[in-house]
Design a protein around this motif. Structure first.
Motif, PDB file in Angstrom:
ATOM      1  N   LYS A   5      38.358  45.689  32.024  1.00 16.88           N
ATOM      2  CA  LYS A   5      38.201  45.449  33.262  1.00 16.88           C
ATOM      3  C   LYS A   5      37.390  44.105  33.458  1.00 16.88           C
ATOM      4  O   LYS A   5      36.624  43.823  32.806  1.00 16.88           O
ATOM      5  CB  LYS A   5      37.131  46.520  33.898  1.00 16.88           C
ATOM      6  CG  LYS A   5      37.566  47.994  34.104  1.00 16.88           C
ATOM      7  CD  LYS A   5      38.787  48.228  35.015  1.00 16.88           C
ATOM      8  CE  LYS A   5      39.417  49.548  35.106  1.00 16.88           C
ATOM      9  NZ  LYS A   5      40.466  49.687  36.348  1.00 16.88           N
ATOM     10  N   CYS A  58      35.718  39.535  44.641  1.00 16.09           N
ATOM     11  CA  CYS A  58      36.612  40.403  45.153  1.00 16.09           C
ATOM     12  C   CYS A  58      37.706  41.013  44.008  1.00 16.09           C
ATOM     13  O   CYS A  58      38.291  42.180  44.379  1.00 16.09           O
ATOM     14  CB  CYS A  58      37.560  39.590  45.955  1.00 16.09           C
ATOM     15  SG  CYS A  58      36.920  39.080  47.617  1.00 16.09           S
ATOM     16  N   TYR A  59      37.482  40.297  42.914  1.00 17.27           N
ATOM     17  CA  TYR A  59      38.356  40.967  41.876  1.00 17.27           C
ATOM     18  C   TYR A  59      37.357  41.720  40.804  1.00 17.27           C
ATOM     19  O   TYR A  59      37.970  42.135  39.826  1.00 17.27           O
ATOM     20  CB  TYR A  59      38.624  39.684  40.952  1.00 17.27           C
ATOM     21  CG  TYR A  59      39.889  38.790  41.912  1.00 17.27           C
ATOM     22  CD1 TYR A  59      41.131  39.042  42.128  1.00 17.27           C
ATOM     23  CD2 TYR A  59      39.337  37.746  42.382  1.00 17.27           C
ATOM     24  CE1 TYR A  59      42.066  38.426  42.867  1.00 17.27           C
ATOM     25  CE2 TYR A  59      40.137  36.811  43.138  1.00 17.27           C
ATOM     26  CZ  TYR A  59      41.609  36.857  43.353  1.00 17.27           C
ATOM     27  OH  TYR A  59      42.288  36.371  44.141  1.00 17.27           O
ATOM     28  N   ASN A  61      36.272  44.570  38.768  1.00 17.89           N
ATOM     29  CA  ASN A  61      36.658  45.557  38.341  1.00 17.89           C
ATOM     30  C   ASN A  61      38.095  45.995  38.295  1.00 17.89           C
ATOM     31  O   ASN A  61      38.485  47.236  38.020  1.00 17.89           O
ATOM     32  CB  ASN A  61      35.983  46.804  39.034  1.00 17.89           C
ATOM     33  CG  ASN A  61      35.608  48.138  38.301  1.00 17.89           C
ATOM     34  OD1 ASN A  61      35.689  48.151  36.821  1.00 17.89           O
ATOM     35  ND2 ASN A  61      36.072  49.202  38.894  1.00 17.89           N
ATOM     36  N   GLN A  62      38.690  45.006  38.533  1.00 15.25           N
ATOM     37  CA  GLN A  62      40.243  45.010  38.389  1.00 15.25           C
ATOM     38  C   GLN A  62      40.668  45.015  36.918  1.00 15.25           C
ATOM     39  O   GLN A  62      39.964  44.483  36.053  1.00 15.25           O
ATOM     40  CB  GLN A  62      41.107  43.701  39.010  1.00 15.25           C
ATOM     41  CG  GLN A  62      40.918  43.848  40.452  1.00 15.25           C
ATOM     42  CD  GLN A  62      41.878  42.951  41.291  1.00 15.25           C
ATOM     43  OE1 GLN A  62      42.613  42.142  40.681  1.00 15.25           O
ATOM     44  NE2 GLN A  62      42.073  42.878  42.425  1.00 15.25           N
ATOM     45  N   ASN A  63      41.935  45.379  36.772  1.00 15.95           N
ATOM     46  CA  ASN A  63      42.300  45.577  35.229  1.00 15.95           C
ATOM     47  C   ASN A  63      42.309  43.912  34.755  1.00 15.95           C
ATOM     48  O   ASN A  63      42.806  43.303  35.526  1.00 15.95           O
ATOM     49  CB  ASN A  63      43.687  46.234  35.268  1.00 15.95           C
ATOM     50  CG  ASN A  63      43.743  47.662  35.419  1.00 15.95           C
ATOM     51  OD1 ASN A  63      42.587  48.229  35.231  1.00 15.95           O
ATOM     52  ND2 ASN A  63      44.818  48.376  35.768  1.00 15.95           N
ATOM     53  N   ASP A  74      50.426  43.536  39.759  1.00 11.48           N
ATOM     54  CA  ASP A  74      49.755  43.678  40.967  1.00 11.48           C
ATOM     55  C   ASP A  74      48.111  44.213  40.522  1.00 11.48           C
ATOM     56  O   ASP A  74      47.828  45.068  39.594  1.00 11.48           O
ATOM     57  CB  ASP A  74      49.976  44.779  41.944  1.00 11.48           C
ATOM     58  CG  ASP A  74      51.300  44.262  42.469  1.00 11.48           C
ATOM     59  OD1 ASP A  74      51.578  42.876  42.286  1.00 11.48           O
ATOM     60  OD2 ASP A  74      52.229  44.883  43.071  1.00 11.48           O
ATOM     61  N   ASP A  75      47.176  43.793  41.199  1.00 16.40           N
ATOM     62  CA  ASP A  75      45.800  44.069  41.029  1.00 16.40           C
ATOM     63  C   ASP A  75      45.019  43.883  39.544  1.00 16.40           C
ATOM     64  O   ASP A  75      44.505  44.769  39.268  1.00 16.40           O
ATOM     65  CB  ASP A  75      45.467  45.596  41.550  1.00 16.40           C
ATOM     66  CG  ASP A  75      45.753  45.749  43.055  1.00 16.40           C
ATOM     67  OD1 ASP A  75      45.623  44.923  43.771  1.00 16.40           O
ATOM     68  OD2 ASP A  75      46.516  46.837  43.280  1.00 16.40           O
ATOM     69  N   THR A  76      45.630  42.670  39.021  1.00 15.77           N
ATOM     70  CA  THR A  76      45.187  42.688  37.698  1.00 15.77           C
ATOM     71  C   THR A  76      44.808  41.134  37.535  1.00 15.77           C
ATOM     72  O   THR A  76      45.469  40.141  38.042  1.00 15.77           O
ATOM     73  CB  THR A  76      46.296  42.936  36.675  1.00 15.77           C
ATOM     74  OG1 THR A  76      46.725  44.206  36.764  1.00 15.77           O
ATOM     75  CG2 THR A  76      46.126  42.489  35.298  1.00 15.77           C
ATOM     76  N   HIS A 178      45.920  34.019  40.443  1.00 13.80           N
ATOM     77  CA  HIS A 178      47.148  33.758  41.037  1.00 13.80           C
ATOM     78  C   HIS A 178      47.896  33.072  39.923  1.00 13.80           C
ATOM     79  O   HIS A 178      48.024  31.964  39.458  1.00 13.80           O
ATOM     80  CB  HIS A 178      47.119  32.814  42.135  1.00 13.80           C
ATOM     81  CG  HIS A 178      46.359  33.546  43.458  1.00 13.80           C
ATOM     82  ND1 HIS A 178      45.696  32.708  44.078  1.00 13.80           N
ATOM     83  CD2 HIS A 178      46.254  34.604  43.711  1.00 13.80           C
ATOM     84  CE1 HIS A 178      45.128  33.579  45.167  1.00 13.80           C
ATOM     85  NE2 HIS A 178      45.605  34.500  44.828  1.00 13.80           N
TER      86      HIS A 178
END
Length: 300
Positions: A5, A58-59, A61-63, A74-76, A178
């Motif tokens: 994470k 904002c990011y 704990n994202q993978n 997505d969400d990584t 991005h």
């Protein structure tokens, strides 16, 4: 297997928030980089620092996964070693250290921002963002309301700083928010193409794939195939499907691939087959262990 994470607090703990430098970088007609470093007052510096901090949070704990040339998830948040892009980053950093002096700065001349901060151990931290050219506003009318009246603002030098960030370089690590912006800022297409050419230079391809030169030419004209081939750079298994032709023949049959095998050679006919050939190089075809279902993993 535990998924790694992204820890925003850990990253931000390395930031020294005392100051920030703003660089704008563009490219000349021949592709070389030039940068300018306008002065910005302390309050604006702090506003930008706050924008960066809020966006990083904002990011949280994202993978967190290793950068994949083929595409993002997505969400990584992706990560990479800065040494993997040492030439491209070196050109950017050289430009930042030797800024051009321009009295009249035209925002349309630049491609990306670099926010330069210091770490707690006084090492540079670089935060990159593609420039927002405010095209939507330029096609319309920008103005302000004062004393009950709307007045049009006439300016061709508007420069927008939004709250997004594309990637960060810190302590030889890159954190990528991005995916496509990293590739555009660093102009990685040339690197991808060189690696793809190297992959396709293996002599076994020409020996065991009929009309391989045409396959190679067409594949290198397609950006998606170039990326997938570049990922195979220094992969010793790229000709396994040619060495194990009987297994390849079985895959062709099971997946109903439009590829003919004749006298131990695969026959390339036209560009509708390129995807299948690249899949074979990637060893992308598989069968699930439980459901016994066939599948294709093009991001291998």
């Amino acid at each position: 297997m535990n998924t790694q994470k992204f820890d925003s607090a850990k990253l931000l703990s390395a930031f020294n928030e005392n100051s920030l430098m703003l660089h704008l970088t563009g490219r000349t007609y021949n592709g070389s980089l030039f940068s300018v470093t306008p002065t910005i007052n302390k309050s604006v510096q702090q506003e930008i620092i706050n924008l960066i901090k809020n966006q990083i949070n904002c990011y949280d704990n994202q993978n967190l996964k290793k950068y994949n040339i083929v595409g993002s998830i997505d969400d990584t948040v992706e990560y990479a070693n800065a040494d993997d892009f040492i030439n491209e980053l070196g050109k950017v950093f050289s430009s930042l250290k030797q800024p051009t002096v321009l009295n009249n700065i035209d925002p349309n001349s630049f491609d990306f921002f670099t926010y330069e901060l210091k770490s707690t151990n006084n090492e540079p931290i670089y935060v990159f963002r593609k420039i927002n050219r405010m095209k939507a506003l330029k096609r319309g009318i920008l103005g302000e309301i004062a004393n009950g009246s709307f007045t049009k603002i006439i300016s061709s030098k508007l420069l927008g700083i939004d709250n997004a960030i594309d990637f960060i370089v810190i302590n030889n690590n890159i954190f990528i928010f991005h995916h496509i912006s990293l590739e555009r800022v660093l102009k990685l297409n040339d690197q991808f193409k060189d690696k793809a050419k190297d992959v396709l230079s293996n002599d076994e391809f020409a020996k065991k794939i009929k009309n391989f030169d045409e396959l190679k030419k067409r594949a290198l004209e397609n950006g998606n195939y170039v990326k997938r081939l570049a990922k195979l750079y220094k992969n010793d298994g790229i000709i396994m499907f040619l060495d194990k032709i009987d297994r390849t023949r079985n895959v062709i049959g099971q997946f109903n691939l439009d590829i003919e095998v004749n006298n131990g050679q695969l026959i390339y006919r036209d560009e509708t087959q390129i995807g299948n050939f690249v899949n074979l190089m990637q060893d992308s075809y598989y069968k699930t262990l439980i459901g016994d279902q066939n599948g294709i993993d093009e991001k291998r």
